[in-house]
Design a protein around this motif. Sequence first.
Motif, PDB file in Angstrom:
ATOM      1  N   THR A  29       0.836  -1.204   0.000  1.00  0.00           N
ATOM      2  CA  THR A  29       0.000   0.000   0.000  1.00  0.00           C
ATOM      3  C   THR A  29       0.868   1.250   0.000  1.00  0.00           C
ATOM      4  OG1 THR A  29      -1.796  -1.146   1.139  1.00  0.00           O
ATOM      5  CG2 THR A  29      -1.808   1.259   1.247  1.00  0.00           C
ATOM      6  N   LEU A  30       1.947   1.258   0.781  1.00  0.00           N
ATOM      7  CA  LEU A  30       2.827   2.430   0.805  1.00  0.00           C
ATOM      8  C   LEU A  30       3.432   2.692  -0.566  1.00  0.00           C
ATOM      9  CD1 LEU A  30       4.100   4.735   2.379  1.00  0.00           C
ATOM     10  CD2 LEU A  30       5.914   3.146   3.097  1.00  0.00           C
ATOM     11  N   VAL A  31       3.859   1.639  -1.247  1.00  0.00           N
ATOM     12  CA  VAL A  31       4.394   1.799  -2.610  1.00  0.00           C
ATOM     13  C   VAL A  31       3.329   2.393  -3.523  1.00  0.00           C
ATOM     14  CG1 VAL A  31       5.178   0.541  -4.663  1.00  0.00           C
ATOM     15  CG2 VAL A  31       6.080  -0.064  -2.429  1.00  0.00           C
ATOM     16  N   MET A  32       2.126   1.885  -3.426  1.00  0.00           N
ATOM     17  CA  MET A  32       1.043   2.345  -4.297  1.00  0.00           C
ATOM     18  C   MET A  32       0.715   3.821  -4.066  1.00  0.00           C
ATOM     19  SD  MET A  32      -1.300  -1.097  -4.123  1.00  0.00           S
ATOM     20  CE  MET A  32      -2.588  -0.529  -5.246  1.00  0.00           C
ATOM     21  N   LYS A  33       0.860   4.288  -2.834  1.00  0.00           N
ATOM     22  CA  LYS A  33       0.599   5.699  -2.525  1.00  0.00           C
ATOM     23  C   LYS A  33       1.592   6.618  -3.239  1.00  0.00           C
ATOM     24  CE  LYS A  33      -2.764   4.977   0.335  1.00  0.00           C
ATOM     25  NZ  LYS A  33      -4.124   5.333  -0.039  1.00  0.00           N
ATOM     26  N   CYS A  34       2.756   6.079  -3.563  1.00  0.00           N
ATOM     27  CA  CYS A  34       3.820   6.890  -4.177  1.00  0.00           C
ATOM     28  C   CYS A  34       3.916   6.721  -5.691  1.00  0.00           C
ATOM     29  CB  CYS A  34       5.166   6.515  -3.559  1.00  0.00           C
ATOM     30  SG  CYS A  34       5.246   6.787  -1.775  1.00  0.00           S
ATOM     31  N   GLU A  35       3.277   5.709  -6.238  1.00  0.00           N
ATOM     32  CA  GLU A  35       3.421   5.418  -7.670  1.00  0.00           C
ATOM     33  C   GLU A  35       2.899   6.539  -8.547  1.00  0.00           C
ATOM     34  OE1 GLU A  35       1.672   1.549  -8.407  1.00  0.00           O
ATOM     35  OE2 GLU A  35       3.691   0.728  -8.531  1.00  0.00           O
ATOM     36  N   GLY A  36       3.625   6.754  -9.630  1.00  0.00           N
ATOM     37  CA  GLY A  36       3.212   7.740 -10.625  1.00  0.00           C
ATOM     38  C   GLY A  36       3.562   9.166 -10.269  1.00  0.00           C
ATOM     39  N   LEU A  37       4.252   9.381  -9.166  1.00  0.00           N
ATOM     40  CA  LEU A  37       4.628  10.730  -8.760  1.00  0.00           C
ATOM     41  C   LEU A  37       6.092  10.998  -9.098  1.00  0.00           C
ATOM     42  CD1 LEU A  37       2.914  10.921  -5.250  1.00  0.00           C
ATOM     43  CD2 LEU A  37       2.067  11.845  -7.423  1.00  0.00           C
ATOM     44  N   SER A  38       6.392  12.242  -9.348  1.00  0.00           N
ATOM     45  CA  SER A  38       7.771  12.655  -9.620  1.00  0.00           C
ATOM     46  C   SER A  38       8.529  12.786  -8.297  1.00  0.00           C
ATOM     47  CB  SER A  38       7.773  14.004 -10.349  1.00  0.00           C
ATOM     48  OG  SER A  38       7.310  15.018  -9.465  1.00  0.00           O
ATOM     49  N   ASP A  39       9.847  12.898  -8.411  1.00  0.00           N
ATOM     50  CA  ASP A  39      10.656  13.134  -7.207  1.00  0.00           C
ATOM     51  C   ASP A  39      10.226  14.425  -6.509  1.00  0.00           C
ATOM     52  OD1 ASP A  39      12.135  10.831  -7.084  1.00  0.00           O
ATOM     53  OD2 ASP A  39      14.036  11.754  -7.647  1.00  0.00           O
ATOM     54  N   GLU A  40       9.873  15.413  -7.292  1.00  0.00           N
ATOM     55  CA  GLU A  40       9.422  16.678  -6.698  1.00  0.00           C
ATOM     56  C   GLU A  40       8.117  16.459  -5.926  1.00  0.00           C
ATOM     57  OE1 GLU A  40       6.927  19.957  -6.160  1.00  0.00           O
ATOM     58  OE2 GLU A  40       6.586  18.765  -7.968  1.00  0.00           O
ATOM     59  N   GLN A  41       7.208  15.676  -6.468  1.00  0.00           N
ATOM     60  CA  GLN A  41       5.925  15.454  -5.809  1.00  0.00           C
ATOM     61  C   GLN A  41       6.066  14.651  -4.513  1.00  0.00           C
ATOM     62  OE1 GLN A  41       4.036  13.901  -9.407  1.00  0.00           O
ATOM     63  NE2 GLN A  41       2.419  15.445  -9.147  1.00  0.00           N
ATOM     64  N   VAL A  42       6.917  13.620  -4.483  1.00  0.00           N
ATOM     65  CA  VAL A  42       7.067  12.837  -3.248  1.00  0.00           C
ATOM     66  C   VAL A  42       7.788  13.626  -2.164  1.00  0.00           C
ATOM     67  CG1 VAL A  42       6.933  10.568  -4.345  1.00  0.00           C
ATOM     68  CG2 VAL A  42       9.179  11.626  -3.976  1.00  0.00           C
ATOM     69  N   ARG A  43       8.354  14.780  -2.533  1.00  0.00           N
ATOM     70  CA  ARG A  43       9.013  15.659  -1.566  1.00  0.00           C
ATOM     71  C   ARG A  43       8.068  16.744  -1.036  1.00  0.00           C
ATOM     72  NH1 ARG A  43      14.453  15.884  -1.263  1.00  0.00           N
ATOM     73  NH2 ARG A  43      15.574  14.329  -2.463  1.00  0.00           N
ATOM     74  N   ARG A  44       6.875  16.843  -1.600  1.00  0.00           N
ATOM     75  CA  ARG A  44       5.935  17.877  -1.153  1.00  0.00           C
ATOM     76  C   ARG A  44       5.440  17.565   0.255  1.00  0.00           C
ATOM     77  NH1 ARG A  44       1.989  18.787  -6.268  1.00  0.00           N
ATOM     78  NH2 ARG A  44       3.611  19.525  -7.679  1.00  0.00           N
ATOM     79  N   THR A  45       5.387  18.599   1.066  1.00  0.00           N
ATOM     80  CA  THR A  45       4.899  18.431   2.428  1.00  0.00           C
ATOM     81  C   THR A  45       3.382  18.349   2.443  1.00  0.00           C
ATOM     82  OG1 THR A  45       4.884  20.814   2.786  1.00  0.00           O
ATOM     83  CG2 THR A  45       6.877  19.614   3.449  1.00  0.00           C
ATOM     84  N   SER A  46       2.883  17.805   3.523  1.00  0.00           N
ATOM     85  CA  SER A  46       1.440  17.638   3.652  1.00  0.00           C
ATOM     86  C   SER A  46       0.771  18.998   3.778  1.00  0.00           C
ATOM     87  CB  SER A  46       1.118  16.738   4.842  1.00  0.00           C
ATOM     88  OG  SER A  46       1.750  17.220   6.007  1.00  0.00           O
ATOM     89  N   VAL A  47       0.679  19.519   4.966  1.00  0.00           N
ATOM     90  CA  VAL A  47       0.067  20.816   5.219  1.00  0.00           C
ATOM     91  C   VAL A  47       0.910  21.519   6.276  1.00  0.00           C
ATOM     92  CG1 VAL A  47      -2.003  21.991   6.070  1.00  0.00           C
ATOM     93  CG2 VAL A  47      -2.236  19.919   4.713  1.00  0.00           C
ATOM     94  N   ALA A  48       1.226  22.770   6.034  1.00  0.00           N
ATOM     95  CA  ALA A  48       2.029  23.527   7.003  1.00  0.00           C
ATOM     96  C   ALA A  48       1.333  23.508   8.366  1.00  0.00           C
ATOM     97  CB  ALA A  48       2.207  24.953   6.508  1.00  0.00           C
ATOM     98  N   PRO A  49       2.048  23.386   9.439  1.00  0.00           N
ATOM     99  CA  PRO A  49       3.501  23.441   9.538  1.00  0.00           C
ATOM    100  C   PRO A  49       4.182  22.064   9.458  1.00  0.00           C
ATOM    101  CG  PRO A  49       2.605  23.477  11.731  1.00  0.00           C
ATOM    102  CD  PRO A  49       1.425  23.409  10.766  1.00  0.00           C
ATOM    103  N   SER A  50       3.438  21.007   9.149  1.00  0.00           N
ATOM    104  CA  SER A  50       4.016  19.661   9.115  1.00  0.00           C
ATOM    105  C   SER A  50       5.018  19.511   7.975  1.00  0.00           C
ATOM    106  CB  SER A  50       2.912  18.618   8.934  1.00  0.00           C
ATOM    107  OG  SER A  50       3.491  17.330   8.774  1.00  0.00           O
ATOM    108  N   PRO A  51       6.182  18.920   8.254  1.00  0.00           N
ATOM    109  CA  PRO A  51       7.163  18.663   7.204  1.00  0.00           C
ATOM    110  C   PRO A  51       7.010  17.271   6.590  1.00  0.00           C
ATOM    111  CG  PRO A  51       8.160  18.267   9.324  1.00  0.00           C
ATOM    112  CD  PRO A  51       6.733  18.708   9.590  1.00  0.00           C
ATOM    113  N   LEU A  52       5.946  16.551   6.918  1.00  0.00           N
ATOM    114  CA  LEU A  52       5.760  15.165   6.482  1.00  0.00           C
ATOM    115  C   LEU A  52       5.598  15.059   4.966  1.00  0.00           C
ATOM    116  CD1 LEU A  52       5.558  12.375   7.804  1.00  0.00           C
ATOM    117  CD2 LEU A  52       3.087  12.679   7.875  1.00  0.00           C
ATOM    118  N   THR A  53       6.346  14.124   4.359  1.00  0.00           N
ATOM    119  CA  THR A  53       6.303  13.881   2.919  1.00  0.00           C
ATOM    120  C   THR A  53       6.210  12.384   2.651  1.00  0.00           C
ATOM    121  OG1 THR A  53       8.700  13.621   2.700  1.00  0.00           O
ATOM    122  CG2 THR A  53       7.832  15.874   2.499  1.00  0.00           C
TER     123      THR A  53
END
Length: 170
Positions: A29-53
Amino acid sequence: MTTTERPMPPLDADERTALESWLDFYRTTLVMKCEGLSDEQVRRTSVAPSPLTLLGLVQHMAEVERNWFRRVLTGEEVAPIYDPRADPDASDGGFDLTENVSFATARATWEAEIAHARSNCVARELDRTSPFMGGDVTLRWIYLHMIAEYARHNGHADLIRERIDGTTGV
């Protein structure tokens, strides 16, 4: 868009098969959540102020796999993957990103830790214990803990992915 097959855990299996199947289900499931995204997209944070990517979650789960299936289960002395100065017993690292780690690199590292985990578990009984926090922990407990860890972080991944491109329900 998703190309990874996620096998459904068997509905009528022995305990070990059920535990391993659910853990693999959540790993996939974790792999599937990331599939099809660019390196830039998997580096995007969730919602400020969280740094989670998403990349941070994959890195973190590599650290968690290493901690539980190598350090705790077998007593192997291995350094943290992403921050060599981090406390190896903390298992809460990996979230911080650096420029030199791509998603492909992080995924390969995570998959290598999963391979170690499988190798360390294959001949081990569920009730066999390892020393942990002044007591003992069983492989069964570690499997259950890892299932919960992945389920929790996959919830985070789902929200991050939805924020990136609107994809839900993977």
